[in-house]
Design a protein around this motif. Structure first.
Motif, PDB file in Angstrom:
ATOM      1  N   THR A  27       1.951  -0.405 -10.933  1.00 24.40           N
ATOM      2  CA  THR A  27       0.999  -0.846  -9.925  1.00 24.40           C
ATOM      3  C   THR A  27       1.650  -1.859  -8.998  1.00 24.40           C
ATOM      4  N   ASN A  29       0.447  -4.695  -5.968  1.00 25.49           N
ATOM      5  CA  ASN A  29      -0.659  -5.371  -5.298  1.00 25.49           C
ATOM      6  C   ASN A  29      -0.167  -6.613  -4.565  1.00 25.49           C
ATOM      7  N   ARG A  84       0.818  -1.214   0.000  1.00 22.85           N
ATOM      8  CA  ARG A  84       0.000   0.000   0.000  1.00 22.85           C
ATOM      9  C   ARG A  84       0.849   1.261   0.000  1.00 22.85           C
ATOM     10  N   GLN A  98      -3.782  -2.929  -3.456  1.00 19.30           N
ATOM     11  CA  GLN A  98      -4.846  -3.808  -2.982  1.00 19.30           C
ATOM     12  C   GLN A  98      -4.301  -5.144  -2.458  1.00 19.30           C
ATOM     13  N   THR A 127      -4.408  -0.884  -7.772  1.00 21.48           N
ATOM     14  CA  THR A 127      -3.113  -0.795  -7.095  1.00 21.48           C
ATOM     15  C   THR A 127      -3.318  -0.609  -5.602  1.00 21.48           C
ATOM     16  N   LEU A 164      -3.422  -9.449 -12.382  1.00 24.31           N
ATOM     17  CA  LEU A 164      -2.898  -8.234 -11.766  1.00 24.31           C
ATOM     18  C   LEU A 164      -1.652  -7.696 -12.467  1.00 24.31           C
TER      19      LEU A 164
END
Length: 248
Positions: A178, A180, A166, A236, A234, A225
């Protein structure tokens, strides 16, 4: 008629812990979708490479060693020109209650399960920024939401993965990158083969889907993803556990 472009065509993906289990399934899946796959493990991933359709590169090293990440980066640039995707799958787990757990085991668990994710980001974020595209998927665990004794060190490291994901997502979002996390259920691999059958049944009885997770179940979510289809996802944490993890 033109053939449909594969979702990962032209991408280069590093998968850690690729010699077997979830890592092997992820590497095979990404290759089937067109990626050139780098198989990073402590041991040579010949079995995985033999199952891959397309180009792959076997590299050995220690995910907790910054110099090994630098060396692998150089090898990948020489062979493929650079890295687009990093899947931090390598990890360890052991069942030790706090009375038995020592600081050496605690530090080793964090080093492999979390520090390695930081090292990969330090190594590859700069080149991903230049390309204005990149994907990190870091493997956490759904164990952080269920009651399992003797797993404080493991759960803490896997919860740390979510925090890092995060935070990093906020740092790199302006560069088309991104980040994740995927939270697998206890999955049918060599590491879980010694779990008593009764315990396995108790596990999947808590799920909506009444069967044990297979490595391929986890690979599909990672493939999504790391694709262009997930460009607006992103920071997550995605449970992939047959409905065991309960939202509350």
């Amino acid at each position: 008629m033109n053939e449909m472009k594969l979702s990962h065509e032209g991408r280069v993906a590093i998968v850690t812990g690729a010699a077997r289990g979830i890592g092997q399934a992820i590497a095979i899946k990404l290759a089937r979708h067109g990626a050139k796959v780098v198989l990073f493990d402590m041991e040579e991933s010949h079995d995985t490479a033999s199952k891959i359709v397309g180009e792959s590169l076997i590299v050995t090293g220690d995910v907790t060693n910054a110099e090994d990440w630098e060396r692998i980066d150089q090898l990948v640039q020489q062979r493929f020109g650079g890295t687009d995707i990093v899947v931090n799958n390598a990890g360890i787990g052991s069942e030790k209650r706090i009375d038995e757990l020592d600081f050496v085991q605690w530090k080793k668990t964090f080093s492999i399960n979390l520090d390695s994710h930081f090292l990969s980001a330090k190594q590859f974020v700069p080149q991903m920024r230049k390309n204005n595209w990149g994907r990190f998927v870091n493997i956490s665990s759904n164990s952080i939401g269920i009651a399992i004794p003797g797993m404080s060190h493991y759960m803490a490291s896997k919860m740390g993965v979510i925090g890092f994901v995060r935070g990093l997502a906020n740092d790199v979002a302006d560069s088309g990158i991104t980040v994740n996390a995927v939270l697998p259920a206890i999955t049918n691999t060599r590491l879980t083969q010694d779990i008593p059958e009764e315990a396995k049944v108790q596990t999947w009885q808590q799920q909506a889907i009444k069967r044990f997770a297979e490595p391929e179940d986890i690979a599909g979510s990672v493939c999504f993803l790391t694709s262009d289809d997930a460009s607006f996802i992103t920071g997550q944490a995605l449970p992939v556990d047959g409905g065991q993890y309960k939202i509350s």
